[in-house]
Design an enzyme around this catalytic site. Structure first.
Site, mmCIF file in Angstrom:
data_model
loop_
_atom_site.group_PDB
_atom_site.id
_atom_site.type_symbol
_atom_site.label_atom_id
_atom_site.label_comp_id
_atom_site.label_asym_id
_atom_site.label_seq_id
_atom_site.Cartn_x
_atom_site.Cartn_y
_atom_site.Cartn_z
ATOM 1 N N ASP A 22 36.442 46.134 14.426
ATOM 2 C CA ASP A 22 37.135 45.098 15.323
ATOM 3 C C ASP A 22 38.668 44.590 14.735
ATOM 4 O OD1 ASP A 22 34.947 45.116 16.852
ATOM 5 O OD2 ASP A 22 34.125 43.468 16.248
ATOM 6 N N GLU A 86 25.611 40.393 4.435
ATOM 7 C CA GLU A 86 26.615 39.807 3.822
ATOM 8 C C GLU A 86 26.539 38.201 4.018
ATOM 9 O OE1 GLU A 86 30.406 42.856 3.555
ATOM 10 O OE2 GLU A 86 30.555 41.231 4.666
#
Length: 1064
Positions: A22, A86
């Protein structure tokens, strides 16, 4: 303010979490570039490709070793298990809930992230399909997304990307600066209390513009405090600048400093000023925080922060300096305090952690360092770092060396202040450091020991090997050497010689002083001379070792200060004429006549010849026109005062105390228009005051204790400015003939004429004046300003009504053993000492005094007259019955029935004590009251004292009664329990407490309690705001000896009484 994590343990400033496909090559790349440009150490996974379902150990380590986290939540962020893991790990590392996680919603709606809608909802649904066996993991991801979406962050939609990135990086940079400082603050001893005081001056809640100073000596911690407060509050401002001013700052540096200040506040690098760019023009609309650190002259301050309107509303300007005089009246400042011993020890303990020191060695060494450093953080840091690395023998040797050779690093910092002084200021500084530190506070300021040491070292370095070529000498070894070898030079400006170290005979020769043409200051004294009697004996012994050469001369006409304790010659040298002399002090001298003829000393302001027992007459004062202070106390053979004394128009202090041979004064003494204090006490042969005594129109104090003059000038009652008048110990027929004209053979009277003009008289002492039965003291009522009256040691039986003395606060009646009753007193009375008035009745006297104190109608605002210093000392062995709670011994513990009253006013406190041996001291009474509210405690403090004017101790039992107010008044049901412990603290343990008591006083309450003896105020009619005290019930007091409570029942609190004795 302790940080929840330590930045010193983190490898990365920030961890970047993002979806590679992205934003890797657009937004995140631009963000990363700006972060690195600002020097922010960023973890960025260059190969951001999913390599499995579980993130790698290296990535976990990177997250754990990062201080902050930026999560770029883009459209496909939730489709990556790697990104979601994460995020979960990041949130686990943010358990402190501090603002360490910074989310950026990149082209996504934050509500979609929070509520799992749109791309985020679809991605989570797919994960559920693919992870049917572990749907619990998907729930964790959902919760993590919701938690992150609820954090404060940035929505990038419809935003200018470069500006958005600059804003994000700017906020992160501020957080990093604050975090690093906060970590440091964990180890800054005492910083939080000092920050709190500074915050009170800054008033951050207000929108005005404020300038606040931080001042103190070098090394005290001004910059440390400024950085700490800067880090705490900088995020409240639009722009901030911490500008350090170099020690060698010059006026030509002002432009570059202005450029640096504006560059930081306007966030423009390498800004250059052309022409006269105005700080006001650029900053008047911005809310800024500016710290100007180490400002050393007014020019810097005026150029960089001249006026408050230069800056926008809410701005704060903090200035650190060693010179508090730079601040104008509109600038409040905080003076940084040095460490107390506990803080100093904590500071040293921190520095000792890196060294293997045994506990006992640490304590011993720390005591030595703390004693030397005197609370200066700089000295503690330097010596701690230096000495903790040595073994015991080494650091002991170094501490010995410090006494003669100061530490260079400490001295360099301290010397910066000295170097900024002009030549005259440097001379004054060195005079104080070498000679006058610790002298009379009216003459000189105090100085830190290390600054004094620095000043002395500056003088030593003038000529390290030749003391005779230094400007100032104070070590007796150096002075002995210079005088014996005639090594004095023009360099010497001051000598202070302590004769107590003298072992051999020292010759004072003209040759020894011949080279000292610029000698300004000379003091010869002995530090072992403690009292006057011992001092005189000691001087005879010491001065026999000082041998003056024949026709000794002072060779310097520059002498300004001459102090010679025990000067052994009969007069000063004939040619003694230092035209610049300001102070001449020669106590305990052998002078018979100070000089012959007339000396022109027109700058002399002070002359002290006290205890010069051979002095027969004073010198001619006619050319000493500036003299302000003359002390001739203890000149027991002085017979004549030169008439020129009356020419001293500026003389304001004159003491002739204990001049036993002095019979009269010259009539011209009444010309002393500036005289404020005149002491003629103990002049046992003094016969009469000169006429026109009222001409001493500025006289404020007249001490005439123990004199036997035949006639007192009536004009003494016309002295408008007289504030203190003492005739203590004036008794016998001669004295009585003028002070108390006889009415009959058995009575004397003291008469103040109704036309008396003693309108300023506040203190009158007529103690031990043999005032007997029948004396008419009623005329004391004309002394309308009287605050303190001492009638101790007299023989009267009654006293007149004193209720008209509306300002009277202190009354001493000690040892008036024939006094049978107390008179009426004004409500202003706060302290009565009736020690050893053995004919008085205890209860009646106390009730009468309380009647005077509180039965008088009081307006509401007059309640303050019932102050914490209201106390009575009177013979007796019984505490009045209306003091409800009583106990033998010195402890009371009881529940208080405050539910009987709306407002509790205060306590009546009392105890019976006996004095077991003589105690010639002033007695101090201290009280501390702790009230238990059940959930919290409150303390109240009070004190007062009873001066003791005689050597008599208390004969038999005495009662001490005090009123202790509680302001503001307490409400119904507030106080639950009280424990009172009474103590008398004495140097010689003279006292024993036999019984103690505690009573209650109320205001504005009708009585509705049964069997509760107490003092209470009743409410008057609404239109008359007065309060009248009434005594309710007079039943037997309640014994409280068995009313103790266990710790589990209620936390006990104490009332502590202390009687302190000090030498009087």
């Amino acid at each position: 303010m302790a940080a929840a994590f330590s930045s010193s343990q983190k490898r990365y400033d920030v961890f970047l979490s993002f979806r590679g496909e992205d934003t890797r090559n657009n937004f995140t790349a631009h963000l990363l570039q700006e972060l690195r440009t600002k020097g922010i150490n960023t973890f960025f996974d260059e190969d951001k490709l999913e390599r499995g379902r579980v993130i790698s150990p290296a990535l976990i380590t990177a997250i754990e070793n990062s201080m902050f986290f930026i999560i770029v939540l883009s459209e496909n962020y939730a489709s990556s298990r790697w990104c979601l893991e994460e995020m979960v790990k990041i949130l686990e590392c943010n358990k402190s809930k501090e603002e360490r996680v910074l989310p950026i919603f990149h082209n996504v709606d934050p509500s979609d992230v929070r509520n799992h809608r749109g791309n985020f909802g679809e991605a989570l649904a797919k994960h559920e399909e693919n992870l049917e066996e572990n749907r619990e993991r998907v729930k964790i991801w959902r919760d993590a997304l919701t938690e992150v979406a609820n954090l404060s962050g940035w929505d990038s939609r419809n935003k200018n990307e470069p500006l958005l990135i600059k804003e994000i990086v700017g906020k992160l940079l501020k957080k990093l600066l604050n975090t690093s400082t906060n970590d440091t603050e964990e180890n800054l001893v005492g910083i939080q209390s000092r920050i709190q005081e500074l915050r009170m001056l800054l008033c951050l809640q207000l929108d005005d513009v404020r300038m606040v100073g931080i001042c103190g000596m070098g090394g005290i911690g001004k910059t440390t405090l400024a950085r700490a407060i800067y880090s705490q509050i900088s995020d409240q401002f639009e722009a901030c600048s911490f500008l350090e001013i170099a020690n060698d700052f010059k006026e030509q540096d002002l432009t570059s400093s202005t450029e640096k200040l504006l560059s930081q506040l306007l966030e423009e690098e390498n800004l250059k000023i052309k022409g006269s760019t105005s700080i006001k023009a650029r900053l008047h609309s911005r809310k800024v925080l500016v710290v100007l650190d180490n400002v050393n002259n007014l020019t810097i301050l005026e150029h960089l922060a001249g006026k408050q309107d230069w800056f926008g509303q809410g701005s704060r300007i903090i200035i650190t300096t060693r010179d508090k005089h730079l601040f104008s009246h509109g600038v409040n400042y905080y003076e940084v305090t040095k460490f107390n011993d506990d803080e100093a020890f904590e500071f040293l303990k921190h520095h000792s952690l890196k060294y293997a020191l045994l506990e006992n060695d640490l304590k011993e060494l720390s005591r030595e360092i703390i004693s030397y450093a005197q609370g200066l953080p700089l000295a503690l840091r330097v010596l701690g770092s230096l000495l903790f690395g040595m073994n015991k023998d080494e650091w002991r040797d170094y501490l010995v060396k410090l006494k003669s050779t100061p530490n260079i690093e400490i001295q360099e910092v301290l010397r910066l202040s000295y170097d900024r002084l002009d030549d005259e200021e440097k001379n004054i500084f060195l005079d104080i450091a070498c000679f006058f530190k610790g002298e009379d506070k009216d003459h000189v300021l105090e100085m830190h020991d290390l600054i004094q040491e620095m000043g002395k070292e500056i003088v030593r370095q003038e000529c390290p090997k030749e003391p005779g070529r230094r400007s100032r000498l104070w070590l007796h070894e150096d002075i002995f050497d210079v005088l014996k070898k005639n090594m004095g030079s023009e360099k010497i400006e001051g000598i202070f010689l302590d004769l107590s170290h003298l072992e051999d005979i020292l010759d004072f020769t003209t040759e020894a002083f011949a080279g000292m043409k610029k000698l300004r200051l000379l003091k010869v004294y002995n530090s072992k001379s403690i009292s006057s009697d011992f001092g005189d004996t000691f001087n005879n012994k010491v001065n026999c070792r000082v041998r003056f050469a024949h026709e000794f001369k002072f060779c310097s006409n520059d002498l300004r200060y001459l102090y010679w304790h025990g000067y052994s010659l009969k007069s000063l040298p004939n040619d003694f004429s230092p035209k610049h002399l300001v102070e001449l002090s020669m106590p305990y001298s052998h002078i018979k006549k100070l000089w012959k003829g007339i000396k022109v000393l027109e700058r002399l302001k002070s002359m002290d010849l006290s205890h010069s027992k051979y002095l027969i007459q004073t010198p001619d004062f006619s050319r000493i026109t500036d003299l302000e202070r003359l002390v001739l106390e203890g000149c027991i053979n002085l017979r004549k005062v030169h008439p020129s004394l009356g020419d001293l128009k500026k003389l304001n202090f004159l003491s002739l105390k204990n001049c036993k041979m002095l019979r009269r004064l010259p009539s011209r003494i009444c010309n002393l228009k500036s005289l404020e204090t005149f002491i003629i006490s103990s002049c046992s042969k003094f016969e009469e005051f000169p006429e026109n005594f009222e001409n001493l129109e500025m006289l404020k104090e007249l001490h005439a204790d123990g004199i036997v003059v035949r006639v007192l000038p009536p004009s003494i009652f016309s002295m408008r400015n007289l504030e203190k008048l003492s005739f203590r110990g004036c008794k016998g027929p001669a004295f009585a003939s003028w002070l108390w004209p006889k009415r009959s053979s058995n009575s004397i009277c003291f008469t103040v004429p109704s036309s008396s003009n003693l309108c300023s008289l506040m203190k009158l002492d007529l103690s031990d004046c043999n005032i007997s039965y029948g004396a008419n003291l009623g005329s004391l009522g004309f002394l309308s300003s009287l605050k303190a009256l001492n009638l101790s040691g007299n023989n009267f039986v009654t006293l007149p009504n004193m209720s008209g003395l509306s300002h009277l606060r202190w009354l001493q009646l000690e040892n008036c053993k024939r006094l049978q009753a107390l008179p009426q007193f004004p409500s202003s009375i706060c302290c009565l000492n009736a020690r050893n008035c053995t004919s008085l009745g205890t209860t009646e006297s106390l009730n009468l005094l309380l009647t005077a104190k509180v039965h008088t109608p009081l307006r509401t605002w007059e309640l303050k007259s019932l102050d914490s210093r209201f106390g009575v000392l009177i013979p007796g062995n019984r505490i009045p019955d209306w003091i409800r709670y009583q106990s033998s011994g010195n402890v009371i513990e009881a529940d208080l029935p405050l539910n009987c009253s709306t407002n509790f006013l205060g306590f009546a406190l009392a105890f019976v004590f006996v004095c077991q041996s003589p105690s010639p001291c002033t007695t101090w009474f201290h009280a501390r009251v702790f009230l238990d509210f059940g959930t919290c405690c409150r303390s109240i403090n009070t004190y007062f004292y009873f001066p003791r004017f005689s050597q008599h101790h208390c004969d038999g039992d005495h009662v001490l009664l005090s009123y202790l107010p509680v302001q503001p008044p307490l409400s119904r049901h507030q106080v639950i329990h009280i424990k009172a412990s009474f103590y008398i603290v004495s140097l010689f343990k003279h006292y024993e407490i036999k019984r103690c008591g505690l009573g209650l006083m109320y205001v504005n309450e009708e009585v509705n309690c049964e069997d509760v003896p107490m003092i209470q105020f009743s409410t008057p009619p609404p239109n008359n705001s007065t309060l009248v005290l009434k005594e309710i019930s007079a039943g037997e007091p309640i014994e409280c000896e068995d009313m103790t409570m266990t710790q589990n029942q209620r936390r006990p609190v104490e009332v502590i009484f202390k009687l302190h004795e000090i030498e009087f």
